[in-house]
Design an enzyme around this catalytic site. Structure first.
Site, PDB file in Angstrom:
ATOM      1  N   SER A  65      33.077  43.069  35.875  1.00  0.00           N
ATOM      2  CA  SER A  65      33.707  42.471  37.057  1.00  0.00           C
ATOM      3  C   SER A  65      34.634  43.487  37.704  1.00  0.00           C
ATOM      4  CB  SER A  65      34.455  41.191  36.653  1.00  0.00           C
ATOM      5  OG  SER A  65      34.981  40.540  37.790  1.00  0.00           O
ATOM      6  N   THR A  66      35.939  43.230  37.726  1.00  0.00           N
ATOM      7  CA  THR A  66      36.901  44.094  38.402  1.00  0.00           C
ATOM      8  C   THR A  66      36.791  45.539  37.925  1.00  0.00           C
ATOM      9  OG1 THR A  66      38.399  42.195  38.429  1.00  0.00           O
ATOM     10  CG2 THR A  66      39.340  44.338  39.022  1.00  0.00           C
TER      11      THR A  66
ATOM     12  N   HIS B 271      30.191  40.600  38.840  1.00  0.00           N
ATOM     13  CA  HIS B 271      30.796  39.596  39.717  1.00  0.00           C
ATOM     14  C   HIS B 271      31.002  40.207  41.101  1.00  0.00           C
ATOM     15  CE1 HIS B 271      32.759  37.644  35.907  1.00  0.00           C
ATOM     16  NE2 HIS B 271      31.464  37.409  36.002  1.00  0.00           N
TER      17      HIS B 271
ATOM     18  N   MET C 273      38.485  40.724  34.931  1.00  0.00           N
ATOM     19  CA  MET C 273      39.428  39.668  34.592  1.00  0.00           C
ATOM     20  C   MET C 273      38.680  38.440  34.098  1.00  0.00           C
ATOM     21  SD  MET C 273      40.651  38.416  38.388  1.00  0.00           S
ATOM     22  CE  MET C 273      39.481  37.883  39.635  1.00  0.00           C
TER      23      MET C 273
ATOM     24  N   ASP D 297      34.458  35.681  31.084  1.00  0.00           N
ATOM     25  CA  ASP D 297      33.014  35.482  31.219  1.00  0.00           C
ATOM     26  C   ASP D 297      32.259  36.440  30.300  1.00  0.00           C
ATOM     27  OD1 ASP D 297      30.566  34.580  32.133  1.00  0.00           O
ATOM     28  OD2 ASP D 297      30.577  35.863  33.918  1.00  0.00           O
TER      29      ASP D 297
END
Length: 357
Positions: free
Chosen positions: A176-177, A203, A297, A300
């Site tokens: 993600s991030t 994401h 973050m 998941d």
């Protein structure tokens, strides 16, 4: 109190973004362009900067490059959802921005209810992000475009290998991030002879995942595609989940396939890492699966990859030393779900070791 510098040439966006952050308890100052932003970062010393991409006098990329050299701090890009905007945003992430948000489309008032909570969540996460000083990255990043020295990898023959068998399997990556530059590091370490297929849930909105796949395809030896329809899984290829949806593994007469699926309300983040891993476990022996959970973050992927390890699969968590946000991989470690905890620069080597290349 977390200090945020909001940089945008639109007075309306400065008011919308600044107002939402102030209401959430942040201390906010604003700047109308990159030149003014550089002055404010030294005086205001923000914990986070939100930065518009398109601005007069100094655009967002040039401003970001200077910030990462002069006073590194977490930067969140605010980007249009056009193809050009997506490509510029990915370039910004490679320059050191920790995350991005698509700007509200059309009438801001119609989309503000969904934009504001996401803005607060992303800025809050960015405030905890790990940022390192850069050294004049802008020209080096731009040289890595289609005409750059690394583009020759895309000119190699990139074709499918055999479908996964008992000897070949799937690498499942959740991220993600801070994801795009981290994926570049991992995938670039793999040779074109890498036999396993790689499935990635990053994401990201749908307007950005196509550009991400195209960019990665020029930066690594493996073939990288965005999954927009049911696609047969071929060994040695990389499959990027389309944003705003989930990606699942299934089995059909022709063999294993990967396909987009409407995002599941049972999962908070999309494309869902947990759903991808669980679907793969439904159709592939755990021993032929490797789960990799990287910067991002939230949590998941942690539950599904812990289950994968328990079932006999192998798992890798990115270490806290290199993760921009050690949320997802940190949760996998806390659940005792990681066989290996590696810095991002060694994950590719770990995959080669586990696959036996």
């Amino acid at each position: 109190m977390t200090r945020v510098l909001v940089v945008d040439d639109s007075a309306l966006m400065r008011r919308v973004v600044g107002g939402a952050l102030r209401a959430a308890g942040f201390e906010v100052e604003t700047a109308k362009d990159g030149v003014e932003a550089l002055e404010r970062v030294h005086v205001f010393a923000p914990d986070v900067v939100t930065l518009d991409v398109q601005m007069p006098r100094m655009d967002g990329l040039a401003c970001l490059d200077r910030i990462m050299v002069e006073r590194p701090c977490p930067v969140v890009m605010l980007s249009s959802t056009t193809t050009e905007g997506a490509e510029t945003t990915l370039e910004a992430l490679e320059l050191g921005a920790v995350d991005f948000l698509p700007k509200p489309d059309g009438a801001v008032s119609l989309s503000i209810d969904t934009f504001e909570p996401l803005l607060i969540e992303v800025v809050s996460a960015a405030a905890t992000a790990r940022v390192r000083r850069a050294h004049r990255l802008l020209e080096r990043v731009r040289k890595r475009g289609p005409a750059g020295p690394k583009a020759n990898v895309s000119q190699r023959p990139k074709g499918p290998r055999a479908s996964p068998t008992s000897a070949d399997g799937l690498v499942l990556i959740g991220i993600s991030t801070g994801g795009p530059p981290a994926l570049d590091v991992v995938l670039s370490a793999l040779p074109d002879a890498f036999p396993w297929s790689i499935l990635i849930a990053q994401h990201m909105p749908a307007t950005f995942t196509g550009s991400l796949a195209a960019r990665l395809n020029t930066l690594c030896a493996l073939s990288v595609v965005e999954v927009t329809k049911p696609t047969r899984i071929e060994g040695g290829s990389v499959y990027i989940a389309r944003g705003d949806a989930d990606m699942i593994v299934s089995r059909r007469a022709e063999g294993l396939v990967v396909l987009p699926a409407p995002s599941s309300a049972a999962h908070r983040w999309h494309p869902s890492v947990d759903r991808l891993v669980s679907s793969a476990m439904d159709h592939v022996e755990a021993s032929a699966l490797i789960g990799v959970l990287m910067t991002g973050m939230g949590n998941d992927g942690a539950a599904a990859m812990t289950a994968l390890r328990t079932a006999g699969g192998r798992t890798i968590a990115e270490s806290e030393d290199t993760a921009v946000v050690w949320g997802m991989p940190g949760e996998l470690v806390r659940r005792d779900g990681a066989d290996h905890v590696d810095p991002v620069g060694l994950i590719g080597q770990r995959l080669l070791q586990l696959v036996g290349v």
